[in-house]
Write a protein that holds these residues in place. Structure first.
Motif, PDB file in Angstrom:
ATOM      1  N   GLU A 168       0.874  -1.184   0.000  1.00  0.00           N
ATOM      2  CA  GLU A 168       0.000   0.000   0.000  1.00  0.00           C
ATOM      3  C   GLU A 168       0.902   1.222   0.000  1.00  0.00           C
ATOM      4  O   GLU A 168       2.055   1.156   0.448  1.00  0.00           O
ATOM      5  CB  GLU A 168      -0.854   0.043   1.277  1.00  0.00           C
ATOM      6  N   ALA A 169       0.338   2.347  -0.438  1.00  0.00           N
ATOM      7  CA  ALA A 169       1.116   3.585  -0.510  1.00  0.00           C
ATOM      8  C   ALA A 169       1.591   4.012   0.878  1.00  0.00           C
ATOM      9  O   ALA A 169       0.927   3.737   1.882  1.00  0.00           O
ATOM     10  CB  ALA A 169       0.257   4.689  -1.114  1.00  0.00           C
ATOM     11  N   SER A 170       2.735   4.664   0.913  1.00  0.00           N
ATOM     12  CA  SER A 170       3.273   5.177   2.177  1.00  0.00           C
ATOM     13  C   SER A 170       4.337   6.219   1.871  1.00  0.00           C
ATOM     14  O   SER A 170       5.143   6.036   0.950  1.00  0.00           O
ATOM     15  CB  SER A 170       3.896   4.045   2.986  1.00  0.00           C
ATOM     16  N   THR A 171       4.334   7.278   2.631  1.00  0.00           N
ATOM     17  CA  THR A 171       5.460   8.224   2.594  1.00  0.00           C
ATOM     18  C   THR A 171       6.247   8.106   3.893  1.00  0.00           C
ATOM     19  O   THR A 171       7.439   7.801   3.901  1.00  0.00           O
ATOM     20  CB  THR A 171       4.944   9.678   2.441  1.00  0.00           C
ATOM     21  N   ARG A 172       5.551   8.325   5.016  1.00  0.00           N
ATOM     22  CA  ARG A 172       6.208   8.402   6.319  1.00  0.00           C
ATOM     23  C   ARG A 172       6.807   7.054   6.763  1.00  0.00           C
ATOM     24  O   ARG A 172       7.984   6.960   7.103  1.00  0.00           O
ATOM     25  CB  ARG A 172       5.200   8.859   7.402  1.00  0.00           C
ATOM     26  N   THR A 173       5.990   6.020   6.784  1.00  0.00           N
ATOM     27  CA  THR A 173       6.419   4.760   7.396  1.00  0.00           C
ATOM     28  C   THR A 173       7.562   4.132   6.607  1.00  0.00           C
ATOM     29  O   THR A 173       8.583   3.730   7.182  1.00  0.00           O
ATOM     30  CB  THR A 173       5.224   3.788   7.483  1.00  0.00           C
ATOM     31  N   ARG A 174       7.397   4.077   5.313  1.00  0.00           N
ATOM     32  CA  ARG A 174       8.418   3.416   4.492  1.00  0.00           C
ATOM     33  C   ARG A 174       9.746   4.159   4.569  1.00  0.00           C
ATOM     34  O   ARG A 174      10.801   3.574   4.789  1.00  0.00           O
ATOM     35  CB  ARG A 174       7.936   3.352   3.044  1.00  0.00           C
ATOM     36  N   MET A 211       6.585  -4.924   6.610  1.00  0.00           N
ATOM     37  CA  MET A 211       5.535  -5.186   5.635  1.00  0.00           C
ATOM     38  C   MET A 211       4.271  -4.371   5.884  1.00  0.00           C
ATOM     39  O   MET A 211       3.783  -4.290   7.009  1.00  0.00           O
ATOM     40  CB  MET A 211       5.179  -6.660   5.721  1.00  0.00           C
ATOM     41  N   ARG A 212       3.766  -3.755   4.827  1.00  0.00           N
ATOM     42  CA  ARG A 212       2.439  -3.107   4.866  1.00  0.00           C
ATOM     43  C   ARG A 212       1.552  -3.820   3.864  1.00  0.00           C
ATOM     44  O   ARG A 212       1.976  -4.082   2.725  1.00  0.00           O
ATOM     45  CB  ARG A 212       2.541  -1.622   4.512  1.00  0.00           C
ATOM     46  N   HIS A 213       0.330  -4.122   4.292  1.00  0.00           N
ATOM     47  CA  HIS A 213      -0.579  -4.842   3.399  1.00  0.00           C
ATOM     48  C   HIS A 213      -2.021  -4.417   3.687  1.00  0.00           C
ATOM     49  O   HIS A 213      -2.363  -4.094   4.828  1.00  0.00           O
ATOM     50  CB  HIS A 213      -0.430  -6.353   3.598  1.00  0.00           C
ATOM     51  N   GLU A 266      -3.874  -3.178  12.742  1.00  0.00           N
ATOM     52  CA  GLU A 266      -2.916  -2.504  13.635  1.00  0.00           C
ATOM     53  C   GLU A 266      -1.844  -1.760  12.838  1.00  0.00           C
ATOM     54  O   GLU A 266      -1.522  -2.124  11.687  1.00  0.00           O
ATOM     55  CB  GLU A 266      -2.241  -3.512  14.569  1.00  0.00           C
ATOM     56  N   HIS A 267      -1.284  -0.746  13.470  1.00  0.00           N
ATOM     57  CA  HIS A 267      -0.139  -0.011  12.939  1.00  0.00           C
ATOM     58  C   HIS A 267       0.742   0.283  14.157  1.00  0.00           C
ATOM     59  O   HIS A 267       0.760   1.389  14.687  1.00  0.00           O
ATOM     60  CB  HIS A 267      -0.630   1.277  12.265  1.00  0.00           C
ATOM     61  N   PRO A 268       1.465  -0.766  14.635  1.00  0.00           N
ATOM     62  CA  PRO A 268       2.089  -0.641  15.952  1.00  0.00           C
ATOM     63  C   PRO A 268       3.124   0.470  16.079  1.00  0.00           C
ATOM     64  O   PRO A 268       3.171   1.147  17.113  1.00  0.00           O
ATOM     65  CB  PRO A 268       2.727  -2.027  16.171  1.00  0.00           C
ATOM     66  N   THR A 269       3.966   0.656  15.051  1.00  0.00           N
ATOM     67  CA  THR A 269       4.993   1.699  15.224  1.00  0.00           C
ATOM     68  C   THR A 269       4.389   3.099  15.213  1.00  0.00           C
ATOM     69  O   THR A 269       4.959   4.026  15.776  1.00  0.00           O
ATOM     70  CB  THR A 269       6.125   1.586  14.171  1.00  0.00           C
ATOM     71  N   GLN A 270       3.200   3.263  14.601  1.00  0.00           N
ATOM     72  CA  GLN A 270       2.527   4.567  14.660  1.00  0.00           C
ATOM     73  C   GLN A 270       2.112   4.872  16.100  1.00  0.00           C
ATOM     74  O   GLN A 270       2.323   5.976  16.605  1.00  0.00           O
ATOM     75  CB  GLN A 270       1.310   4.576  13.742  1.00  0.00           C
ATOM     76  N   ALA A 271       1.534   3.878  16.777  1.00  0.00           N
ATOM     77  CA  ALA A 271       1.118   4.113  18.171  1.00  0.00           C
ATOM     78  C   ALA A 271       2.325   4.385  19.058  1.00  0.00           C
ATOM     79  O   ALA A 271       2.262   5.215  19.972  1.00  0.00           O
ATOM     80  CB  ALA A 271       0.326   2.912  18.687  1.00  0.00           C
ATOM     81  N   HIS A 312      -1.824  14.033  14.272  1.00  0.00           N
ATOM     82  CA  HIS A 312      -2.440  13.417  13.084  1.00  0.00           C
ATOM     83  C   HIS A 312      -1.382  12.482  12.499  1.00  0.00           C
ATOM     84  O   HIS A 312      -0.247  12.900  12.295  1.00  0.00           O
ATOM     85  CB  HIS A 312      -2.832  14.497  12.076  1.00  0.00           C
ATOM     86  N   PRO A 313      -1.722  11.215  12.249  1.00  0.00           N
ATOM     87  CA  PRO A 313      -0.691  10.296  11.734  1.00  0.00           C
ATOM     88  C   PRO A 313      -0.236  10.642  10.316  1.00  0.00           C
ATOM     89  O   PRO A 313       0.827  10.197   9.884  1.00  0.00           O
ATOM     90  CB  PRO A 313      -1.397   8.937  11.754  1.00  0.00           C
ATOM     91  N   GLY A 314      -1.061  11.453   9.588  1.00  0.00           N
ATOM     92  CA  GLY A 314      -0.767  11.735   8.201  1.00  0.00           C
ATOM     93  C   GLY A 314      -1.139  10.542   7.316  1.00  0.00           C
ATOM     94  O   GLY A 314      -1.272   9.427   7.822  1.00  0.00           O
ATOM     95  N   PRO A 315      -1.330  10.755   6.036  1.00  0.00           N
ATOM     96  CA  PRO A 315      -1.297  12.059   5.374  1.00  0.00           C
ATOM     97  C   PRO A 315      -2.512  12.899   5.754  1.00  0.00           C
ATOM     98  O   PRO A 315      -3.603  12.351   5.895  1.00  0.00           O
ATOM     99  CB  PRO A 315      -1.325  11.701   3.877  1.00  0.00           C
ATOM    100  N   ILE A 316      -2.281  14.220   5.951  1.00  0.00           N
ATOM    101  CA  ILE A 316      -3.399  15.076   6.349  1.00  0.00           C
ATOM    102  C   ILE A 316      -4.123  15.598   5.104  1.00  0.00           C
ATOM    103  O   ILE A 316      -3.513  15.791   4.053  1.00  0.00           O
ATOM    104  CB  ILE A 316      -2.957  16.259   7.247  1.00  0.00           C
TER     105      ILE A 316
END
Ligand code: CP
Length: 303
Positions: A51-57, A104-106, A132-137, A260-264
């Protein structure tokens, strides 16, 4: 954790605290960049994003390189998944190249759990469907702590598309382990009643002012149109009822932290005045994403 990081739900409060404390060691000094370490030399991680990502990847890649590891990033569009290869075959292929971990993001909830069982390589969940999105939390918690507050006893309002939010779920698991009062708010169609049962003390409301009054933290969420089969709320009216504006912030505690986790989406779930205000910690969250992911990678790969 030795097997990777699949979610917050299964972590102990002590394990979370250790990651948050270690992330503080990796935060850059004022005006400086992230320090380079040699802690994960000769280790290799693969960033696999379906899936698309800017921040996490990007932050996982920076975090790996800052620790001295080699990092390779692959997107689904650029992989042989686009030629019909199955998920298991793709992961087996990558596994044969002997990475030390796969990030991995899926779009499918549970995909990282399935693959960890199948592959035996540590998998770090970078967001699975609505689960879940553990590293975001973790980076959100680091950001709240950086503003000088203890987590215990805080009131955190999470507002927006709760139904589809893996960020909300991971935050509910984490914050409730630390005795935070969590208030979930959104349109009724995006606020499943059962999410009030996820942890003790979770409140639900469809009224933004009720959610925000006396809040220490306001966490806004994007409306995830890509996960909705039909419009859950009229798009033209969303901002009027659930968009965060300066007058809302006035209802919260004077030192409220807006996140805000983004993208805003400016003008949809948050106004520019609030997103760019002194109260906003949105870019602090991004910065902490690198420090927290360094702490997670070290924990998973140094084992
Ligand atoms: N917060 C977050 O996961 O952002 P990305 O989708 O850009 O990674």
């Amino acid at each position: 954790m030795a097997q990777g990081l699949l979610g917050i739900e299964s972590l102990l409060r002590e394990e979370i605290q250790e990651i948050l404390d270690r992330a503080r060691d990796f935060q850059p000094r004022e005006g400086q960049s992230f320090r380079k370490y040699d802690l994960l030399r000769d280790r290799m991680v693969v960033n696999l994003f379906f899936e698309a990502s800017t921040r996490t990847r990007t932050s996982f890649e920076i975090a790996a390189k800052r620790l001295g590891a080699d990092a390779v990033s692959i997107t689904a569009q650029a992989s042989s998944v686009s030629k019909g290869e199955s998920l298991v075959d793709t992961l087996n292929t990558l596994g044969a190249m002997r990475p030390d971990a796969i990030i991995m993001r899926h779009a499918a909830s549970g995909a990282p759990h399935f693959l960890q069982r199948h592959l035996g390589i540590p998998i770090i969940n970078a967001g699975d469907g609505t689960h879940e999105h553990p590293t975001q939390a973790l980076l959100d918690a680091r950001t709240i702590l950086d503003r000088g507050a203890k987590l215990e006893g805080l009131r955190v309002a999470i507002i927006g598309d709760i139904a589809h939010s893996r960020v909300a779920r991971s935050n509910i698991f984490l914050l409730s382990k630390f005795g935070v009062q969590v208030v979930l708010c959104g349109p009724a169609s995006l606020l499943p009643r059962e999410m009030g049962q996820m942890a003790p003390g979770v409140e639900l409301t469809c009224d933004m002012e009720t959610a925000i009054r006396a809040a220490d933290v306001i966490m806004m969420l994007r409306v995830q149109l890509e996960r909705q089969h039909s419009a859950a709320f009229p798009a033209g009216e969303y901002f009027q009822f659930f968009g965060l504006r300066p007058e809302h912030v006035e209802l919260a505690k004077p030192d409220v932290v807006v996140m805000h986790p983004g993208p805003i989406n400016r003008g949809r779930e948050i106004s520019s005045e609030v997103a760019d205000s002194q109260r906003s910690a949105i870019l602090n969250q991004v910065e902490n994403g690198v420090a927290v992911r360094m702490a997670v990678l070290e924990r998973v790969l140094a084992a």
